[in-house]
Design a protein around this motif. Structure first.
Motif, PDB file in Angstrom:
ATOM      1  N   ALA A 123     -22.758  15.955   5.697  1.00 32.73           N
ATOM      2  CA  ALA A 123     -23.251  17.195   5.102  1.00 32.73           C
ATOM      3  C   ALA A 123     -22.708  18.411   5.822  1.00 32.73           C
ATOM      4  N   TYR A 124     -22.333  18.273   7.059  1.00 36.87           N
ATOM      5  CA  TYR A 124     -21.801  19.405   7.789  1.00 36.87           C
ATOM      6  C   TYR A 124     -20.798  18.884   8.800  1.00 36.87           C
ATOM      7  N   SER A 125     -19.928  19.754   9.252  1.00 38.64           N
ATOM      8  CA  SER A 125     -18.910  19.322  10.201  1.00 38.64           C
ATOM      9  C   SER A 125     -19.532  19.266  11.588  1.00 38.64           C
ATOM     10  N   ARG A 126     -19.640  18.071  12.097  1.00 34.76           N
ATOM     11  CA  ARG A 126     -20.238  17.911  13.422  1.00 34.76           C
ATOM     12  C   ARG A 126     -19.247  18.307  14.502  1.00 34.76           C
ATOM     13  N   ALA A 127     -19.782  18.730  15.609  1.00 40.48           N
ATOM     14  CA  ALA A 127     -18.971  18.940  16.810  1.00 40.48           C
ATOM     15  C   ALA A 127     -17.801  19.871  16.559  1.00 40.48           C
ATOM     16  N   ARG A 128     -17.970  20.762  15.595  1.00 43.22           N
ATOM     17  CA  ARG A 128     -16.901  21.683  15.311  1.00 43.22           C
ATOM     18  C   ARG A 128     -16.715  22.655  16.467  1.00 43.22           C
ATOM     19  N   THR A 129     -15.495  22.973  16.766  1.00 43.02           N
ATOM     20  CA  THR A 129     -15.224  23.907  17.847  1.00 43.02           C
ATOM     21  C   THR A 129     -14.592  25.150  17.268  1.00 43.02           C
TER      22      THR A 129
ATOM     23  N   MET B   5       0.848  -1.201   0.000  1.00 45.03           N
ATOM     24  CA  MET B   5       0.000   0.000   0.000  1.00 45.03           C
ATOM     25  C   MET B   5       0.887   1.256   0.000  1.00 45.03           C
ATOM     26  N   PRO B   6       0.754   2.118  -1.020  1.00 45.11           N
ATOM     27  CA  PRO B   6       1.666   3.267  -1.114  1.00 45.11           C
ATOM     28  C   PRO B   6       1.407   4.344  -0.056  1.00 45.11           C
ATOM     29  N   GLY B   7       0.207   4.439   0.469  1.00 43.82           N
ATOM     30  CA  GLY B   7      -0.039   5.469   1.475  1.00 43.82           C
ATOM     31  C   GLY B   7      -1.503   5.553   1.828  1.00 43.82           C
ATOM     32  N   LEU B   8      -1.810   6.340   2.879  1.00 46.87           N
ATOM     33  CA  LEU B   8      -3.192   6.469   3.341  1.00 46.87           C
ATOM     34  C   LEU B   8      -3.496   7.921   3.706  1.00 46.87           C
ATOM     35  N   LEU B   9      -4.675   8.385   3.311  1.00 48.43           N
ATOM     36  CA  LEU B   9      -5.165   9.691   3.773  1.00 48.43           C
ATOM     37  C   LEU B   9      -6.322   9.420   4.741  1.00 48.43           C
ATOM     38  N   PHE B  10      -6.205   9.917   5.946  1.00 48.21           N
ATOM     39  CA  PHE B  10      -7.257   9.710   6.946  1.00 48.21           C
ATOM     40  C   PHE B  10      -8.095  10.967   7.125  1.00 48.21           C
ATOM     41  N   ASP B  11      -9.404  10.793   7.059  1.00 44.32           N
ATOM     42  CA  ASP B  11     -10.287  11.843   7.561  1.00 44.32           C
ATOM     43  C   ASP B  11     -10.137  11.841   9.092  1.00 44.32           C
ATOM     44  N   MET B  12     -10.520  12.919   9.758  1.00 48.96           N
ATOM     45  CA  MET B  12     -10.350  12.979  11.208  1.00 48.96           C
ATOM     46  C   MET B  12     -11.686  12.901  11.927  1.00 48.96           C
ATOM     47  N   ASP B  13     -12.523  13.937  11.743  1.00 45.83           N
ATOM     48  CA  ASP B  13     -13.801  14.004  12.459  1.00 45.83           C
ATOM     49  C   ASP B  13     -14.726  12.903  11.949  1.00 45.83           C
ATOM     50  N   GLY B  14     -15.130  12.011  12.830  1.00 45.23           N
ATOM     51  CA  GLY B  14     -16.006  10.907  12.442  1.00 45.23           C
ATOM     52  C   GLY B  14     -15.254   9.639  12.099  1.00 45.23           C
ATOM     53  N   VAL B  15     -13.913   9.750  11.966  1.00 46.54           N
ATOM     54  CA  VAL B  15     -13.094   8.578  11.641  1.00 46.54           C
ATOM     55  C   VAL B  15     -12.152   8.275  12.814  1.00 46.54           C
ATOM     56  N   LEU B  16     -11.461   9.317  13.294  1.00 47.83           N
ATOM     57  CA  LEU B  16     -10.574   9.144  14.449  1.00 47.83           C
ATOM     58  C   LEU B  16     -11.304   9.475  15.756  1.00 47.83           C
ATOM     59  N   TYR B  17     -12.221  10.423  15.666  1.00 45.14           N
ATOM     60  CA  TYR B  17     -12.972  10.819  16.861  1.00 45.14           C
ATOM     61  C   TYR B  17     -14.341  11.327  16.444  1.00 45.14           C
ATOM     62  N   GLU B  18     -15.233  11.312  17.413  1.00 47.48           N
ATOM     63  CA  GLU B  18     -16.530  11.963  17.225  1.00 47.48           C
ATOM     64  C   GLU B  18     -16.671  12.958  18.357  1.00 47.48           C
ATOM     65  N   GLY B  19     -16.581  14.240  18.038  1.00 49.91           N
ATOM     66  CA  GLY B  19     -16.545  15.264  19.084  1.00 49.91           C
ATOM     67  C   GLY B  19     -15.293  15.070  19.916  1.00 49.91           C
ATOM     68  N   GLU B  20     -15.491  14.811  21.223  1.00 48.22           N
ATOM     69  CA  GLU B  20     -14.335  14.604  22.112  1.00 48.22           C
ATOM     70  C   GLU B  20     -14.110  13.110  22.409  1.00 48.22           C
ATOM     71  N   ARG B  21     -14.827  12.241  21.724  1.00 50.87           N
ATOM     72  CA  ARG B  21     -14.768  10.806  21.997  1.00 50.87           C
ATOM     73  C   ARG B  21     -13.971  10.103  20.891  1.00 50.87           C
ATOM     74  N   PRO B  22     -12.880   9.386  21.260  1.00 50.63           N
ATOM     75  CA  PRO B  22     -12.123   8.681  20.224  1.00 50.63           C
ATOM     76  C   PRO B  22     -12.939   7.541  19.633  1.00 50.63           C
ATOM     77  N   VAL B  23     -12.760   7.272  18.350  1.00 51.23           N
ATOM     78  CA  VAL B  23     -13.412   6.130  17.708  1.00 51.23           C
ATOM     79  C   VAL B  23     -12.605   4.877  18.066  1.00 51.23           C
ATOM     80  N   ALA B  24     -13.315   3.822  18.503  1.00 49.52           N
ATOM     81  CA  ALA B  24     -12.650   2.594  18.951  1.00 49.52           C
ATOM     82  C   ALA B  24     -11.770   2.030  17.839  1.00 49.52           C
TER      83      ALA B  24
END
Lengths: 217, 217
Positions: free
Chosen positions: A209-215, A1-20
């Motif tokens: 559709a919109y950025s959730r939990a945006r600060t 695999m040559p590389g990966l692009l990760f989304d953050m909000d909703g993939v790594l965390y939701e608001g202040e809660r990390p995604v398992a």
């Protein structure tokens, strides 16, 4: 695999809660030395703040691995724009463009580009009209959009984000914006170019559709 | 010929100069008792003022023969909207909606419709966001646009008109506006329905990207 692009909000965390499992995947990428970057449409928080947030969740990354629309826009401007740039972005975002020649508010044009972000309460008729007039210059400067998010959920209710104002300017001047933010291809290309090892083949992202939990920054 | 709809600006006059032959054509229509109406996207001048302008050019018509976007919108609201209506229109246009129940600025919704005209300097973030929040009500009130003019040429330069703000709201709420103004079919249909004898088969109009020589009311 040559590389990966990760989304953050909703993939790594939701608001202040990390995604398992997220922390484990990122650790695995690093252990396998797979080039990876993190993409987010957040323009209101500096990358350092985002890296610290991930740190608290046990995900250890360098702020330089985070690609935001302003960072991608700066890359784009370096390649495509020569001359003063008109910024319609919040104060927190202006710093990202420190290396550019910034057109003053009363600069009559022509500018090399009109950059539009989530100006929020900063928008009024005169400000939007100023962006419009700069775009109508015979030199036809490009309209650069820091994402096309429609709205976000503030504490007091929904609030218009960048996208609606970009659509207004596109319609008024009759030209399409260069969009540097998800889900525009140009933004992912910037991620690919930024990625240490060249072409990643996969992206991990969930459409929303919109950025959730945006600060606000 | 069952009837005729006439465009005004660019067809009967250009700015303050009558178009050669226009007066004769209108006189001929009247003499032949061909039903005819006059359509204009002007929302900043009452119909009486437009009729007086034509009068000075030797074209004698009744103000009631002029169909403007607010007049067409009022017709549309009578048929489609029950309840308070939120107006985002200039002061000069509000009078046309006197028969409607007008929602106050702090009315939380739901409204029966959100009507958007050329609010000009009246637009700021809070105002546009208020229109957006009303549109996002689960009742999904219709967005009614008084034309889709992109911009007009003021003495001090180009100025955004109604269209860009409608596009912003359409994009934000994810729904299309009902456009009551040239060149929307709905507007011509309103003209047909308003016309004394029913269906006219022909319209006399020249497309133009912005309203030339527009005068603020």
């Amino acid at each position: 695999m040559p590389g990966l692009l990760f989304d953050m909000d909703g993939v790594l965390y939701e608001g202040e809660r990390p995604v398992a499992g997220a922390a484990g995947v990122i650790r695995w990428c690093r252990d396998q030395t797979i080039p990876h970057l993190f993409l987010t449409n957040t323009t209101s928080r500096p990358r350092q703040a985002l890296a610290r947030k991930l740190e608290r969740m046990g995900i250890h990354i360098d702020a330089g691995q985070i690609l935001t629309p302003p960072v991608a826009a700066l890359r784009w401007l370096r390649q495509h724009a020569r001359g003063p740039v008109a910024l319609f972005v919040p104060e927190a975002t202006r710093g990202e463009f420190a290396e550019c020649e910034i057109a003053a508010d009363d600069y009559p044009g022509p500018v090399a580009a009109v950059v539009v972000g989530d100006l929020g309460e900063g928008w009024d008729f005169a400000t939007l009209n100023r962006a419009f007039r700069l775009l109508m210059d015979p030199a036809e400067p490009p309209l650069v959009a820091l994402g096309m998010t429609r709205y976000w959920r503030a504490e007091d209710g929904l609030r218009l984000d960048t996208g609606p104002f970009v659509r207004a300017l596109e319609y008024a001047c009759g030209r399409e914006a260069v969009v540097l933010g998800k889900p525009a291809a140009e933004f992912f290309h910037a991620g690919v170019e930024n990625s240490a090892a060249g072409l990643p083949s996969t992206t991990a992202s969930r459409p929303h559709a919109y950025s959730r939990a945006r600060t606000k920054g």
